[in-house]
Design an enzyme around this catalytic site. Structure first.
Site, PDB file in Angstrom:
ATOM      1  N   CYS A  98       0.788  -1.344   0.031  1.00  0.00           N
ATOM      2  CA  CYS A  98      -0.085  -0.041   0.024  1.00  0.00           C
ATOM      3  C   CYS A  98       0.836   1.284   0.034  1.00  0.00           C
ATOM      4  O   CYS A  98       1.554   1.596  -0.878  1.00  0.00           O
ATOM      5  CB  CYS A  98      -0.947  -0.062   1.215  1.00  0.00           C
ATOM      6  SG  CYS A  98      -2.470   1.023   0.916  1.00  0.00           S
ATOM      7  N   HIS A 201      -3.522  -5.251   0.334  1.00  0.00           N
ATOM      8  CA  HIS A 201      -3.212  -5.726   1.572  1.00  0.00           C
ATOM      9  C   HIS A 201      -3.083  -6.960   1.981  1.00  0.00           C
ATOM     10  O   HIS A 201      -3.988  -7.622   2.526  1.00  0.00           O
ATOM     11  CB  HIS A 201      -4.000  -5.018   2.825  1.00  0.00           C
ATOM     12  CG  HIS A 201      -3.637  -3.452   3.273  1.00  0.00           C
ATOM     13  ND1 HIS A 201      -2.483  -2.939   4.065  1.00  0.00           N
ATOM     14  CD2 HIS A 201      -4.064  -2.281   2.503  1.00  0.00           C
ATOM     15  CE1 HIS A 201      -2.422  -1.786   4.113  1.00  0.00           C
ATOM     16  NE2 HIS A 201      -3.427  -1.211   2.897  1.00  0.00           N
ATOM     17  N   GLU A 203      -1.768  -8.625   3.845  1.00  0.00           N
ATOM     18  CA  GLU A 203      -1.488  -9.240   5.375  1.00  0.00           C
ATOM     19  C   GLU A 203      -2.764  -9.206   5.807  1.00  0.00           C
ATOM     20  O   GLU A 203      -2.908 -10.025   6.895  1.00  0.00           O
ATOM     21  CB  GLU A 203      -0.671  -8.379   6.012  1.00  0.00           C
ATOM     22  CG  GLU A 203      -1.320  -6.842   6.218  1.00  0.00           C
ATOM     23  CD  GLU A 203      -1.303  -5.921   5.282  1.00  0.00           C
ATOM     24  OE1 GLU A 203      -0.931  -6.398   4.147  1.00  0.00           O
ATOM     25  OE2 GLU A 203      -1.818  -4.804   5.644  1.00  0.00           O
TER      26      GLU A 203
END
Ligand code: MN
Length: 229
Positions: A98, A201, A203
């Site tokens: 990001c 993202h 994660e």
């Protein structure tokens, strides 16, 4: 507690994703002089440039600020830009997520779109309102790129939590994924063993999505190879 006391804040899921891929994460201090950034990087096998809630000052890419947004602290901006540039020059495996991808781009001379809703006509919601554990739009991955070799698919769904994006990339970079409205969703550099920035993202997705986990596995493998060389 805290008040105006300077405090570091980092989502644990960045560290957990690295650990899940077999790596050992180290959280870096932010306020480090340029000369010491090189010393710090010598001790690392890879660099993960994480996202953040604030945005780079546009002066780092030669623009004045045209839209209201919260600017990243000067110390953090200088650390992200300085370490990214060094990691590019020294071929240290680097993954940007990001805002981290945006820093990797600006560090080498790229520019950013300051506000997608104001600057781009699009029906895609790049700043999703629900949890980032949900995907909201697909991306199209260019053939013959590092990202395609890692993900092994031409299109995947991603989450989207950004109001800025990459506008122009440095000559040495390639665009490796776009959304259907043309917003740049991933960048890389073929002259580098592992230089990859993603606008979404992973994660938030890797636990349930093996394709997203491959990003972290490939990064950790590149770091391991770099450590051996
Ligand atoms: Mn997006």
């Amino acid at each position: 507690m805290g008040g105006k006391e300077p405090t570091y804040f980092l989502r644990a899921r960045y560290l957990q994703a690295i650990q899940a891929a077999g790596g050992v994460p180290i959280v870096l201090p932010l306020d480090i002089a340029r000369s010491q950034q090189a010393l710090l990087l010598q001790r690392l096998d890879g660099l993960l440039v994480t996202g953040s809630g604030s945005d780079l000052s546009p002066r780092f890419y030669g623009e004045s600020q045209h839209y209201p947004f919260k600017k990243m602290s000067e110390a953090r901006a200088k650390m992200e830009l300085g370490l990214s540039k060094l990691a590019f020059e020294q071929q240290v495996p680097t993954l940007g997520i990001c805002g981290g991808m945006q820093s990797m781009n600006v560090a080498l001379g790229g520019t950013l779109i300051q506000d997608i809703p104001a600057q781009i006509e699009t029906k895609i919601q790049h700043l999703q309102k629900n949890s980032a554990e949900n995907t909201v739009h697909p991306i199209h991955i260019e053939p013959k790129t590092l990202l395609r070799r890692v993900i092994k698919k031409s299109s995947i769904p991603v989450n989207s939590s950004h109001h800025q994006s990459v506008k122009t990339v440095p000559r040495s970079f390639q665009i490796s994924a776009v959304a259907s409205d043309g917003v740049i969703e991933a960048i890389e550099a073929e002259s580098h063993p592992f230089w990859l920035g993603v606008q979404w993202h992973p994660e938030f997705l890797y636990r349930k999505d093996v394709l997203q986990k491959r990003l972290f596995s490939a990064f950790v493998k590149a770091a391991r190879d770099y450590a051996k060389s």
